[in-house]
Design a protein around this motif. Structure first.
Motif, PDB file in Angstrom:
ATOM      1  N   VAL A 120       0.835  -1.202   0.000  1.00  0.00           N
ATOM      2  CA  VAL A 120       0.000   0.000   0.000  1.00  0.00           C
ATOM      3  C   VAL A 120       0.870   1.252   0.000  1.00  0.00           C
ATOM      4  N   ALA A 121       1.950   1.241   0.778  1.00  0.00           N
ATOM      5  CA  ALA A 121       2.856   2.388   0.798  1.00  0.00           C
ATOM      6  C   ALA A 121       3.510   2.567  -0.571  1.00  0.00           C
ATOM      7  N   GLY A 122       3.885   1.468  -1.209  1.00  0.00           N
ATOM      8  CA  GLY A 122       4.481   1.543  -2.541  1.00  0.00           C
ATOM      9  C   GLY A 122       3.508   2.080  -3.575  1.00  0.00           C
ATOM     10  N   LEU A 123       2.244   1.717  -3.470  1.00  0.00           N
ATOM     11  CA  LEU A 123       1.236   2.223  -4.391  1.00  0.00           C
ATOM     12  C   LEU A 123       1.034   3.726  -4.207  1.00  0.00           C
ATOM     13  N   GLY A 124       1.043   4.175  -2.978  1.00  0.00           N
ATOM     14  CA  GLY A 124       0.916   5.608  -2.714  1.00  0.00           C
ATOM     15  C   GLY A 124       2.075   6.384  -3.302  1.00  0.00           C
ATOM     16  N   TYR A 125       3.282   5.874  -3.133  1.00  0.00           N
ATOM     17  CA  TYR A 125       4.464   6.519  -3.696  1.00  0.00           C
ATOM     18  C   TYR A 125       4.380   6.556  -5.223  1.00  0.00           C
ATOM     19  N   ALA A 126       3.993   5.435  -5.830  1.00  0.00           N
ATOM     20  CA  ALA A 126       3.883   5.368  -7.294  1.00  0.00           C
ATOM     21  C   ALA A 126       2.822   6.339  -7.812  1.00  0.00           C
ATOM     22  N   ALA A 127       1.727   6.473  -7.088  1.00  0.00           N
ATOM     23  CA  ALA A 127       0.659   7.387  -7.513  1.00  0.00           C
ATOM     24  C   ALA A 127       1.143   8.833  -7.489  1.00  0.00           C
ATOM     25  N   ILE A 128       1.882   9.212  -6.478  1.00  0.00           N
ATOM     26  CA  ILE A 128       2.404  10.577  -6.400  1.00  0.00           C
ATOM     27  C   ILE A 128       3.409  10.836  -7.514  1.00  0.00           C
ATOM     28  N   ARG A 129       4.288   9.881  -7.778  1.00  0.00           N
ATOM     29  CA  ARG A 129       5.272  10.049  -8.857  1.00  0.00           C
ATOM     30  C   ARG A 129       4.569  10.168 -10.214  1.00  0.00           C
ATOM     31  N   LEU A 130       3.560   9.351 -10.452  1.00  0.00           N
ATOM     32  CA  LEU A 130       2.819   9.394 -11.710  1.00  0.00           C
ATOM     33  C   LEU A 130       2.101  10.732 -11.856  1.00  0.00           C
ATOM     34  N   ASP A 131       1.506  11.216 -10.774  1.00  0.00           N
ATOM     35  CA  ASP A 131       0.823  12.502 -10.809  1.00  0.00           C
ATOM     36  C   ASP A 131       1.798  13.622 -11.158  1.00  0.00           C
ATOM     37  N   ARG A 132       2.972  13.591 -10.610  1.00  0.00           N
ATOM     38  CA  ARG A 132       3.965  14.631 -10.909  1.00  0.00           C
ATOM     39  C   ARG A 132       4.412  14.578 -12.367  1.00  0.00           C
ATOM     40  N   ARG A 133       4.530  13.385 -12.916  1.00  0.00           N
ATOM     41  CA  ARG A 133       4.933  13.271 -14.322  1.00  0.00           C
ATOM     42  C   ARG A 133       3.833  13.746 -15.262  1.00  0.00           C
TER      43      ARG A 133
END
Length: 53
Positions: free
Chosen positions: A29-42
């Motif tokens: 779940v923590a990894g998914l949250g991190y990935a979502a933030i990175r994707l949003d920034r891109r």
């Protein structure tokens, strides 16, 4: 993690070790949250000003 797995800290904080399945769920779940933030920034960099050095 130290507060969960080191016996002196377990006693001090009143914690219990997590089962491996629970630990894997928390990590996923923590990894998914991190990935979502990175994707949003891109995806949404066009409207943001460039950072100044």
């Amino acid at each position: 993690l130290a507060g969960i797995y080191l016996p002196p800290l377990q006693t001090l904080l009143g914690t219990q070790p997590l089962a491996i399945t629970d630990l894997l769920i928390v990590t996923a779940v923590a990894g998914l949250g991190y990935a979502a933030i990175r994707l949003d920034r891109r995806l949404h960099t066009a409207g943001r000003p460039s950072p100044t050095p």
